[in-house]
Design a protein around this motif. Structure first.
Motif, PDB file in Angstrom:
ATOM      1  N   GLU A  40      -1.433  -4.381  -1.610  1.00 23.72           N
ATOM      2  CA  GLU A  40      -1.591  -3.205  -1.395  1.00 23.72           C
ATOM      3  C   GLU A  40      -2.806  -1.989  -1.961  1.00 23.72           C
ATOM      4  OE1 GLU A  40       0.831  -0.348  -0.161  1.00 23.72           O
ATOM      5  OE2 GLU A  40      -0.856   1.152  -1.512  1.00 23.72           O
ATOM      6  N   ALA A  59      14.230  12.917   3.736  1.00 22.55           N
ATOM      7  CA  ALA A  59      15.639  13.203   4.421  1.00 22.55           C
ATOM      8  C   ALA A  59      15.659  11.787   4.478  1.00 22.55           C
ATOM      9  CB  ALA A  59      15.909  13.783   5.239  1.00 22.55           C
ATOM     10  N   ARG A 113      10.659  10.678  -2.760  1.00 19.86           N
ATOM     11  CA  ARG A 113      10.098   9.641  -2.223  1.00 19.86           C
ATOM     12  C   ARG A 113       9.307   8.168  -3.247  1.00 19.86           C
ATOM     13  NH1 ARG A 113       6.065   9.050   2.210  1.00 19.86           N
ATOM     14  NH2 ARG A 113       6.683  10.989   3.052  1.00 19.86           N
ATOM     15  N   ASP A 306       4.910   3.049  10.297  1.00 20.33           N
ATOM     16  CA  ASP A 306       4.426   4.192  10.337  1.00 20.33           C
ATOM     17  C   ASP A 306       2.838   3.464  11.216  1.00 20.33           C
ATOM     18  OD1 ASP A 306       5.634   5.994   9.862  1.00 20.33           O
ATOM     19  OD2 ASP A 306       3.915   6.990   8.946  1.00 20.33           O
TER      20      ASP A 306
HETATM   21  P1  FAD Z   1       3.642   4.916   4.209  1.00 22.00           P
HETATM   22  O1  FAD Z   1       4.467   5.146   3.454  1.00 22.00           O
HETATM   23  O2  FAD Z   1       2.334   5.110   5.107  1.00 22.00           O
HETATM   24  O3  FAD Z   1       2.669   3.114   3.525  1.00 22.00           O
HETATM   25  C1  FAD Z   1       1.313   2.394   3.610  1.00 22.00           C
HETATM   26  C2  FAD Z   1       1.100   1.833   2.679  1.00 22.00           C
HETATM   27  O4  FAD Z   1       0.194   1.184   3.502  1.00 22.00           O
HETATM   28  C3  FAD Z   1       0.482   3.516   1.581  1.00 22.00           C
HETATM   29  O5  FAD Z   1       1.028   2.405   0.174  1.00 22.00           O
HETATM   30  C4  FAD Z   1      -1.072   2.785   1.360  1.00 22.00           C
HETATM   31  O6  FAD Z   1      -1.485   2.229   0.222  1.00 22.00           O
HETATM   32  C5  FAD Z   1      -1.106   1.480   2.018  1.00 22.00           C
HETATM   33  N1  FAD Z   1      -2.366   0.915   2.598  1.00 22.00           N
HETATM   34  C6  FAD Z   1      -2.804   0.917   3.767  1.00 22.00           C
HETATM   35  N2  FAD Z   1      -3.761   0.771   4.348  1.00 22.00           N
HETATM   36  C7  FAD Z   1      -3.469  -0.249   3.591  1.00 22.00           C
HETATM   37  C8  FAD Z   1      -5.012  -1.366   3.579  1.00 22.00           C
HETATM   38  N3  FAD Z   1      -5.814  -1.077   4.002  1.00 22.00           N
HETATM   39  N4  FAD Z   1      -4.562  -2.794   3.093  1.00 22.00           N
HETATM   40  C9  FAD Z   1      -3.348  -2.684   1.912  1.00 22.00           C
HETATM   41  N5  FAD Z   1      -2.538  -1.323   1.443  1.00 22.00           N
HETATM   42  C10 FAD Z   1      -3.289  -0.226   2.340  1.00 22.00           C
HETATM   43  N6  FAD Z   1      10.708  10.888   7.128  1.00 22.00           N
HETATM   44  C11 FAD Z   1      11.631  10.171   7.254  1.00 22.00           C
HETATM   45  O7  FAD Z   1      12.739   9.525   7.800  1.00 22.00           O
HETATM   46  N7  FAD Z   1      12.422  11.325   6.531  1.00 22.00           N
HETATM   47  C12 FAD Z   1      11.358  12.577   5.608  1.00 22.00           C
HETATM   48  O8  FAD Z   1      11.820  13.674   5.147  1.00 22.00           O
HETATM   49  C13 FAD Z   1      10.506  13.010   6.154  1.00 22.00           C
HETATM   50  N8  FAD Z   1       9.615  13.652   5.997  1.00 22.00           N
HETATM   51  C14 FAD Z   1       8.186  13.987   6.335  1.00 22.00           C
HETATM   52  C15 FAD Z   1       7.990  14.929   5.273  1.00 22.00           C
HETATM   53  C16 FAD Z   1       6.004  15.124   5.328  1.00 22.00           C
HETATM   54  C17 FAD Z   1       5.303  15.889   5.041  1.00 22.00           C
HETATM   55  C18 FAD Z   1       5.164  13.672   6.391  1.00 22.00           C
HETATM   56  C19 FAD Z   1       4.211  13.576   6.255  1.00 22.00           C
HETATM   57  C20 FAD Z   1       6.624  12.416   6.720  1.00 22.00           C
HETATM   58  C21 FAD Z   1       7.744  12.447   6.774  1.00 22.00           C
HETATM   59  N9  FAD Z   1       8.333  11.403   6.793  1.00 22.00           N
HETATM   60  C22 FAD Z   1       9.412  11.067   6.892  1.00 22.00           C
HETATM   61  C23 FAD Z   1       7.570  10.154   7.147  1.00 22.00           C
HETATM   62  C24 FAD Z   1       7.883   9.038   6.737  1.00 22.00           C
HETATM   63  O9  FAD Z   1       6.575   9.651   5.398  1.00 22.00           O
HETATM   64  C25 FAD Z   1       7.074   7.427   7.500  1.00 22.00           C
HETATM   65  O10 FAD Z   1       7.348   7.278   7.846  1.00 22.00           O
HETATM   66  C26 FAD Z   1       6.972   6.740   5.758  1.00 22.00           C
HETATM   67  O11 FAD Z   1       6.001   7.384   4.770  1.00 22.00           O
HETATM   68  C27 FAD Z   1       6.171   5.262   6.842  1.00 22.00           C
HETATM   69  O12 FAD Z   1       6.446   4.618   5.650  1.00 22.00           O
HETATM   70  P2  FAD Z   1       5.458   3.925   6.068  1.00 22.00           P
HETATM   71  O13 FAD Z   1       5.642   2.564   4.986  1.00 22.00           O
HETATM   72  O14 FAD Z   1       5.804   2.806   6.880  1.00 22.00           O
HETATM   73  O15 FAD Z   1       4.181   4.017   5.795  1.00 22.00           O
END
Ligand code: FAD
Length: 387
Positions: A40, A59, A113, A306
């Motif tokens: 991370e 949510a 979150r 994502d």
């Molecule tokens: P992220 O949460 O982006 O985590 C990625 C991680 O990778 C981070 O910790 C980052 O630091 C790390 N990282 C990045 N680059 C590197 C690298 N090069 N090397 C090592 N680590 C790295 N979803 C819902 O289901 N319900 C909701 O109500 C909802 N509301 C939202 C409201 C807003 C305003 C937004 C913007 C999004 C919302 N979402 C919601 C979507 C949700 O936030 C994302 O889908 C979710 O955070 C995806 O999780 P993830 O772990 O894939 O990515």
């Protein structure tokens, strides 16, 4: 199937990104007995004084809960969430009107979150076969050798090897960059015209200032504000609006005029001083929609969350879909006996179309929430009046 029994499986799995999906995924792989390492880029949020990032709360719905159940923390997370049984529509004149999400008893949950992320990291860390490396930023990796280069905590580059790299590093994934260099990789990235900005409604007389068990919405056609409840009896409001409209508001008076015209009932709830302070504290954040396919390279790397499918937040399914990715991958691991060469293409085949459908629904709900809920409310009232 009890995967904890597979202690002799020592293949190394590297999870890039310890956000919501990466932290959850680590437990899925650890349960199967793999040697799991999370890398991370941020510091450990469980020790950090300030946790930077996106929305304060989000949510959690059925598909997300199923994944939490799999790693044994559904009940704990649900107990720390606030049920939202309906949308509460705020009209311009201050009238509030509920529209239920589903049948009686059905609800989605507002969860914190940062707290969810911390819990997921702690569950992953509790497995003896999982290691967490913070302050490790992925710079590049090789599909042929599985070698990854990180910018380490001491400022130097460090190399690690894994049998499988799982890219859970979010919408701007560094893992995905290697995919872009390959032939027949489809990729698109679209910024919608709207940005978002967060405000807070503090408690009133020690209690919630509005009814807590609702997702409050102020739909205003081309823009909208929503508010989700928090355990500390505050609400986090999110204003979604085209960037060009954000840019028109440059002074306190313009801001107050805008709120008096569009969200008058929210002003005493937020408070004029807090509104002025919080609105101008940070610029509005952009919202990106990313699609790509395939989700894998050879038998060495796969994208989830994502990194594979960042969607606009209006369907509240980005995290939930990412959590479901972990369930689907896990089921395919059962079907193909953990043979990565067979599992990875099957995962792309099965999962990419479903994620694409959810992302499209999210775009549809982008219009639905700020505009159609108004007309839907009138249809709903008419239906109630006639029954
Ligand atoms: P992220 O949460 O982006 O985590 C990625 C991680 O990778 C981070 O910790 C980052 O630091 C790390 N990282 C990045 N680059 C590197 C690298 N090069 N090397 C090592 N680590 C790295 N979803 C819902 O289901 N319900 C909701 O109500 C909802 N509301 C939202 C409201 C807003 C305003 C937004 C913007 C999004 C919302 N979402 C919601 C979507 C949700 O936030 C994302 O889908 C979710 O955070 C995806 O999780 P993830 O772990 O894939 O990515």
């Amino acid at each position: 199937m009890d995967h904890s029994a597979k202690k002799n499986n020592k293949k190394r799995v590297a999870i890039v990104g310890g956000g919501l999906v990466g932290a959850l995924n680590a437990s899925f792989f650890a349960k199967r007995g793999f040697a799991v390492t999370i890398f991370e880029s941020r510091e450990d949020i469980r020790c950090a004084k300030v946790v930077k990032g996106r929305s304060i709360n989000l949510a959690l719905s059925h598909r997300g809960r199923q994944a939490l159940k799999h790693i044994g923390i559904e009940e704990k997370i649900v107990s720390m969430g606030i049920p939202m049984h309906a949308r509460m529509i705020h009209s311009l004149n201050g009238k509030q009107s509920p529209i239920p999400y589903g049948k009686k008893g059905q609800y989605i949950l507002s969860v914190d979150r940062a707290n969810l992320n911390k819990e997921l990291l702690s569950v992953a860390e509790a497995y003896p076969n999982t290691k967490l490396n913070f302050n490790h930023k992925l710079l590049d990796w090789s599909p042929e050798t599985g070698a990854m280069t990180f910018h380490g905590p001491d400022g130097n580059e460090k190399e690690f090897h894994a049998d499988l790299i799982v890219g859970c590093d979010g919408a701007f994934s560094a893992t995905r960059k290697q995919f872009l260099r390959r032939s027949r990789f489809n990729y698109s990235q679209t910024y919608i015209p709207h940005g978002y900005l967060e405000l807070t409604i503090p408690p009133r007389n020690g209690d919630f200032a509005m009814k807590p068990n609702f997702l409050h919405i102020w739909p205003r056609h081309t823009f909208m504000m929503i508010a989700l409840p928090n355990l500390d009896k505050t609400f986090t409001c999110t204003l979604f609006m085209p960037f060009e409209d954000f840019e028109k508001i440059t002074t306190g008076n313009e801001l107050l005029g805008f709120f008096q015209k569009n969200f008058p009932d929210s002003i005493p709830l937020i408070g004029v001083d807090a509104l002025m302070r919080d609105f101008f504290r940070l610029p509005a954040q952009a919202l990106v929609w990313v699609t790509c396919s395939p989700y894998h390279v050879l038998d060495s790397c796969v994208l989830m969350g994502d990194a594979a499918h960042a969607m606009v937040p209006f369907y509240g399914q980005g995290m939930n879909a990412g959590f479901e990715d972990c369930i689907v991958f896990n089921e395919i691991m059962d079907q193909f006996n953990e043979d990565f060469a067979a599992v990875l293409p099957e995962y792309t085949r099965v999962r990419a179309p479903d994620d694409q459908a959810m992302a499209e629904l999210a775009m549809y709900n982008y219009v639905e929430m700020r505009s159609h809920v108004n007309s839907r409310y009138f249809l709903f009232r008419k239906f109630l009046d006639n029954t």
